[in-house]
Enzyme design. Structure first.
Site, PDB file in Angstrom:
ATOM      1  N   ARG A 151     -35.720 -86.517   9.833  1.00 41.34           N
ATOM      2  CA  ARG A 151     -37.125 -86.436   8.991  1.00 41.34           C
ATOM      3  C   ARG A 151     -38.221 -86.400   9.944  1.00 41.34           C
ATOM      4  O   ARG A 151     -38.252 -87.140  11.043  1.00 41.34           O
ATOM      5  CB  ARG A 151     -37.021 -87.668   7.826  1.00 41.34           C
ATOM      6  CG  ARG A 151     -36.221 -87.529   6.648  1.00 41.34           C
ATOM      7  CD  ARG A 151     -36.269 -88.818   6.025  1.00 41.34           C
ATOM      8  NE  ARG A 151     -35.932 -89.979   6.555  1.00 41.34           N
ATOM      9  CZ  ARG A 151     -36.686 -90.882   7.099  1.00 41.34           C
ATOM     10  NH1 ARG A 151     -37.841 -90.799   7.391  1.00 41.34           N
ATOM     11  NH2 ARG A 151     -35.928 -91.945   7.978  1.00 41.34           N
ATOM     12  N   TYR A 169     -33.865 -79.345   7.568  1.00 40.00           N
ATOM     13  CA  TYR A 169     -33.076 -80.719   7.520  1.00 40.00           C
ATOM     14  C   TYR A 169     -33.239 -81.603   6.435  1.00 40.00           C
ATOM     15  O   TYR A 169     -34.330 -82.326   6.114  1.00 40.00           O
ATOM     16  CB  TYR A 169     -33.189 -81.269   8.915  1.00 40.00           C
ATOM     17  CG  TYR A 169     -32.204 -82.144   9.351  1.00 40.00           C
ATOM     18  CD1 TYR A 169     -31.003 -81.629  10.019  1.00 40.00           C
ATOM     19  CD2 TYR A 169     -32.046 -83.427   8.989  1.00 40.00           C
ATOM     20  CE1 TYR A 169     -29.878 -82.232  10.265  1.00 40.00           C
ATOM     21  CE2 TYR A 169     -30.868 -84.487   9.536  1.00 40.00           C
ATOM     22  CZ  TYR A 169     -30.043 -83.801  10.115  1.00 40.00           C
ATOM     23  OH  TYR A 169     -28.651 -84.525  10.393  1.00 40.00           O
ATOM     24  N   GLY A 170     -31.993 -82.339   6.066  1.00 43.75           N
ATOM     25  CA  GLY A 170     -32.254 -83.467   5.265  1.00 43.75           C
ATOM     26  C   GLY A 170     -33.294 -83.718   4.416  1.00 43.75           C
ATOM     27  O   GLY A 170     -33.658 -82.728   3.454  1.00 43.75           O
ATOM     28  N   GLY A 171     -33.849 -85.064   4.540  1.00 40.39           N
ATOM     29  CA  GLY A 171     -34.735 -85.526   3.626  1.00 40.39           C
ATOM     30  C   GLY A 171     -36.115 -84.470   3.616  1.00 40.39           C
ATOM     31  O   GLY A 171     -36.941 -84.547   2.791  1.00 40.39           O
ATOM     32  N   LYS A 196     -35.412 -87.865  -0.715  1.00 42.37           N
ATOM     33  CA  LYS A 196     -36.471 -88.995  -0.433  1.00 42.37           C
ATOM     34  C   LYS A 196     -37.884 -88.496  -1.191  1.00 42.37           C
ATOM     35  O   LYS A 196     -38.529 -89.294  -1.602  1.00 42.37           O
ATOM     36  CB  LYS A 196     -36.600 -88.880   1.050  1.00 42.37           C
ATOM     37  CG  LYS A 196     -35.774 -89.261   1.816  1.00 42.37           C
ATOM     38  CD  LYS A 196     -34.965 -90.760   1.465  1.00 42.37           C
ATOM     39  CE  LYS A 196     -33.607 -90.838   2.001  1.00 42.37           C
ATOM     40  NZ  LYS A 196     -33.142 -91.983   2.172  1.00 42.37           N
ATOM     41  N   HIS A 229     -35.024 -97.707  -1.803  1.00 41.51           N
ATOM     42  CA  HIS A 229     -34.239 -97.011  -0.756  1.00 41.51           C
ATOM     43  C   HIS A 229     -33.135 -98.154  -0.675  1.00 41.51           C
ATOM     44  O   HIS A 229     -33.000 -99.086   0.197  1.00 41.51           O
ATOM     45  CB  HIS A 229     -35.044 -97.224   0.498  1.00 41.51           C
ATOM     46  CG  HIS A 229     -34.089 -96.396   1.394  1.00 41.51           C
ATOM     47  ND1 HIS A 229     -34.530 -96.580   3.020  1.00 41.51           N
ATOM     48  CD2 HIS A 229     -33.302 -95.368   1.535  1.00 41.51           C
ATOM     49  CE1 HIS A 229     -33.704 -95.839   3.562  1.00 41.51           C
ATOM     50  NE2 HIS A 229     -32.981 -95.289   2.773  1.00 41.51           N
ATOM     51  N   SER A 268     -32.924 -96.839   7.279  1.00 40.83           N
ATOM     52  CA  SER A 268     -32.298 -95.668   7.550  1.00 40.83           C
ATOM     53  C   SER A 268     -31.343 -96.213   8.785  1.00 40.83           C
ATOM     54  O   SER A 268     -31.593 -96.437   9.757  1.00 40.83           O
ATOM     55  CB  SER A 268     -33.214 -94.346   7.780  1.00 40.83           C
ATOM     56  OG  SER A 268     -33.970 -94.205   6.897  1.00 40.83           O
ATOM     57  N   CYS A 271     -28.961 -98.149   8.750  1.00 43.64           N
ATOM     58  CA  CYS A 271     -28.827 -99.501   9.119  1.00 43.64           C
ATOM     59  C   CYS A 271     -27.609-100.136   8.225  1.00 43.64           C
ATOM     60  O   CYS A 271     -27.447-101.361   7.889  1.00 43.64           O
ATOM     61  CB  CYS A 271     -29.985-100.349   8.637  1.00 43.64           C
ATOM     62  SG  CYS A 271     -31.270-100.105  10.249  1.00 43.64           S
ATOM     63  N   ASP A 276     -27.572 -95.089  -1.159  1.00 44.33           N
ATOM     64  CA  ASP A 276     -29.045 -94.477  -0.567  1.00 44.33           C
ATOM     65  C   ASP A 276     -30.367 -94.969  -1.585  1.00 44.33           C
ATOM     66  O   ASP A 276     -31.435 -95.282  -1.056  1.00 44.33           O
ATOM     67  CB  ASP A 276     -29.207 -93.176  -0.100  1.00 44.33           C
ATOM     68  CG  ASP A 276     -30.270 -92.766   1.111  1.00 44.33           C
ATOM     69  OD1 ASP A 276     -30.357 -93.703   1.801  1.00 44.33           O
ATOM     70  OD2 ASP A 276     -30.991 -91.893   0.840  1.00 44.33           O
ATOM     71  N   SER A 281     -26.325 -87.084  13.145  1.00 44.98           N
ATOM     72  CA  SER A 281     -25.663 -86.212  12.540  1.00 44.98           C
ATOM     73  C   SER A 281     -25.220 -86.631  11.028  1.00 44.98           C
ATOM     74  O   SER A 281     -25.087 -87.672  11.104  1.00 44.98           O
ATOM     75  CB  SER A 281     -24.344 -85.618  13.347  1.00 44.98           C
ATOM     76  OG  SER A 281     -23.708 -86.637  13.705  1.00 44.98           O
ATOM     77  N   ARG A 282     -24.951 -85.763  10.253  1.00 51.77           N
ATOM     78  CA  ARG A 282     -24.484 -86.281   8.775  1.00 51.77           C
ATOM     79  C   ARG A 282     -23.489 -85.429   8.232  1.00 51.77           C
ATOM     80  O   ARG A 282     -23.175 -84.373   8.567  1.00 51.77           O
ATOM     81  CB  ARG A 282     -25.742 -85.966   7.939  1.00 51.77           C
ATOM     82  CG  ARG A 282     -27.393 -86.710   8.513  1.00 51.77           C
ATOM     83  CD  ARG A 282     -27.465 -87.829   7.476  1.00 51.77           C
ATOM     84  NE  ARG A 282     -28.397 -88.690   8.361  1.00 51.77           N
ATOM     85  CZ  ARG A 282     -28.918 -89.853   7.779  1.00 51.77           C
ATOM     86  NH1 ARG A 282     -28.475 -90.412   6.469  1.00 51.77           N
ATOM     87  NH2 ARG A 282     -29.875 -90.713   8.177  1.00 51.77           N
TER      88      ARG A 282
END
Ligand code: GTP
Ligand code: SPV
Ligand code: MN
Length: 628
Positions: free
Chosen positions: A83, A226-228, A235, A255, A277, A279, A302, A393-394
């Site tokens: 992000r 990418y992602g969010g 998000k 969140h 994030s 954690c 999430d 990486s996800r």
């Protein structure tokens, strides 16, 4: 040029209730000028088509089909890996409504800028229209959205992460409210002169804008795949837009992970937990209890939406349908449930590839492969000196594949919430667990969450401590101090009986040698057990500056290799360090001026009074063995 003139008159202002999805899609297409428009129906056939396309254009690398059913690896551009918080904007009319922790842009100026970059941004590409639902389709706590995107990777990911297709489409065409989300990679294939260029596996643009208009419930995202940044149901909608909607309508969008914890007596309790994030939300959401007789089932990892139910209690749903989980650190020894969920239908982004078509990342196995192709597509050996998988990486995987998924995970009415935990990565100060003395104290715990930064944000300085109130710093769609006031209001609305109990936790405290004091992962079940025993009125607690901590012997530690000193350190209070933290909290509060609720200032004063030299000495740490 007309700057983003894509709000037909009947869709402007607060009037997002009346939808005219076709007119809107048409208006967006006129701006972005795609080669063709494709509506996504969510079908397996369309998914297969898009997957084949992604393989053909080199975006998707198919994994070995025996080890990984229908699974693919994607390597993003090296500058598009997380992000982009400094390019994420809240465009409310008044700057004060975004607050000092959000990047504010005046809506008119932002629209002008977006108009410039979105004009022609999809030339030569297909524009996909993805109707989706956050939450079960048609559910009372769910919200609809439409994402327009020129990225087939986003479409196949949205199909995993949300409920897409004809179900949501029918509802929004029937006039249900919906959120508008437009995403473009910002990489047109045809230039102003009409000259066509070849595509690349991961198109993106060095200029990125992730813009949110909470008042008109619109999202415009440019330049990142990418992602969010790109999966806008997550998000952007389910947190930034939804949090603003929730403030107006009297509910909560947070969140958080969501789990069902069952005690050895078979009694179930639902617990939500807000951690920043990377954690440990996914890990706690799939916890395998080491404590005999206890089980944890997964509902979400999430995002949680919460609303007061007809019985007055707070009810919670996971609005997502999939997981976009951090790969590094997810392995057989830390989170076997997640590893099992990845049996197939998984998209891996920026992990490493083994020589036999398998995937690998740091922490997946103890043994490190001799040779890999790293996340950038380069040869890698253990001596390379760089991580094989990107730290952010996800994996993208359907929630229903999680072996510990709760049968209630997609219940439209949600589950009754019993407890909320707040936590972060804190090497010092914050104890393993403490219960809030009151709702106001619980809100103070949420407002004062801080955490050592992770790789989840592109521009983060990994390891540096930052304030992350409610783990929502990059996700609150309005003034964060108003978010605290909203939580206080929700507590009033819910009353003593309706509201969950609040706890602070910290798995990340370190000893003088720099090692974690607490083993974490499955052993966190010991903390959950104490939380549940508190809810049941069966565990004692003593007052400490952080809150109510376990009485000696009441944290179940049998069978754990934890020495007395480590246990004491997990709960140790250094008044000087705490007073310094209180000063930092005051400075943080001061950034919000008089929008900070009076109750939180009072909590800070109360904390200081407890730390003053005149106050009684810190309580004894919970002893190892049960007090007789
Ligand atoms: P987002 O998806 O970014 O919102 O993050 P998340 O909170 O779901 O993160 P996740 O659970 O994937 O966190 C992953 C990181 O936390 C990995 O590096 C794990 O090793 C680490 N982690 C998770 N649980 C624990 C724990 O109990 N103890 C310790 N020491 N580390 C943990
Ligand atoms: C986070 O960073 O908190 C995530 C990943 O959950 S992303 O969807 O990219 O924001
Ligand atoms: Mn997250």
């Amino acid at each position: 040029m007309t700057a983003l003139d894509v709000r037909p008159a009947d869709l402007s202002g607060d009037d997002f209730q009346t939808s005219d999805v076709h007119r809107w899609v048409h208006a967006v297409a006129e701006v972005v000028q795609p080669e063709r428009v494709v509506w996504c129906d969510g079908s397996a056939a369309q998914d297969a088509e898009l997957t084949a396309l992604l393989v053909e254009q080199g975006t998707f690398i198919p994994l070995d089909p025996v080890q990984h059913y229908h699974s693919h690896l994607v390597r993003s551009a090296p500058d598009d890996v997380a992000r982009v918080e400094d390019r994420t904007y809240i465009c409310s009319t008044r700057e004060d409504d975004a607050g000092p922790t959000n990047n504010w842009r005046e809506p008119g100026a932002m629209r002008a800028e977006l108009g410039r970059v979105f004009t022609g941004s999809m030339r030569g590409r297909t524009m996909y229209v993805v109707p989706f639902s956050m939450g079960p389709v048609g559910g009372p706590m769910s919200l609809l959205g439409v994402e327009i995107t020129d990225s087939p990777y986003v479409v196949v990911s949205m199909r995993v992460m949300t409920r897409i297709g004809s179900g949501p489409r029918a509802l929004l065409e029937a006039g249900r409210p919906w959120v508008k989300a437009v995403h473009s990679l910002g990489a047109p294939l045809v230039d102003d002169a009409g000259v066509r260029t070849a595509d690349v596996p991961w198109p993106s643009n060095p200029t990125k804008h992730i813009a949110h208009f909470p008042e008109t419930r619109e999202i415009w995202s440019f330049g990142s795949g990418y992602g969010g940044n790109a999966l806008l149901g997550k998000k952007a909608m389910a947190l930034r837009i939804a949090s603003a909607v929730a403030r107006d309508e009297g509910w909560l969008a947070e969140h958080m992970l969501l789990i069902k914890v069952t005690s050895p007596e078979g009694r179930a309790h639902h617990v939500a937990a807000a951690f920043p994030s990377a954690c440990g939300k996914t890990n706690l959401a799939m916890l395998r209890a080491t404590l005999p007789g206890w089980t944890v089932e997964t509902i979400g990892d999430d995002i949680v939406w919460m609303r007061q139910g007809p019985d007055g209690r707070l009810r919670a749903i996971n609005p997502e349908a999939g997981l976009f989980g951090v790969a590094p650190g997810t392995g057989w020894s830390t989170n076997p449930t997640a590893v099992e969920a990845l049996w197939g239908n998984t998209i891996y982004t920026n992990v490493a590839l083994t020589d036999d078509g398998d995937v690998w990342w740091e922490g997946k196995t103890d043994a490190v492969p001799e040779h890999l192709v790293d996340w950038r597509g380069q040869d890698w050996t253990p001596g390379s000196g760089t991580p094989a998988a990107h730290p952010n990486s996800r994996f993208t995987v359907p929630a229903r594949q999680v072996p510990s998924i709760s049968p209630d995970w997609d219940s439209p009415e949600g589950v009754v919430l019993d407890a909320v935990l707040f936590g972060g990565r804190r090497a010092s100060n914050v104890p393993l667990v403490a219960e809030a003395r009151s709702w106001e104290h619980g809100v103070f715990m949420g407002a004062t969450v801080s955490s050592e930064q992770t790789a989840a944000a592109a521009e983060s300085t990994v390891g540096v401590l930052r304030r992350d109130p409610f783990a929502m710093l990059p996700f609150c769609g309005y003034n964060t101090a108003d978010h605290w006031a909203h939580w206080l209001r929700m507590g009033q609305q819910l009353g003593e009986r309706g509201r969950p109990r609040v706890f602070a936790v910290n798995w990340f405290r370190k000893g003088a040698d720099g090692r974690y004091l607490w083993p974490g992962f499955g052993e966190n079940s010991r903390v959950l057990a104490w939380v549940v025993r508190r809810l049941e009125g069966r565990a004692g607690a003593q007052d400490a500056p952080a809150g109510l901590v376990p009485l000696p012997g009441e944290l179940e530690l049998d069978g754990l290799d934890l020495d007395e000193r480590a246990l004491a350190e997990l709960f140790a209070v250094d008044p000087a360090a705490w007073l310094q933290e209180a000063r930092a909290t005051e400075e943080f509060f001061d950034r919000f001026g008089d929008r900070v609720p009076r109750q939180l200032r009072e909590q800070l004063a109360d904390l200081r009074a407890r730390l003053a030299p005149a106050a009684p000495a810190a309580p004894a740490a919970p002893a190892r063995t049960a007090a007789a």
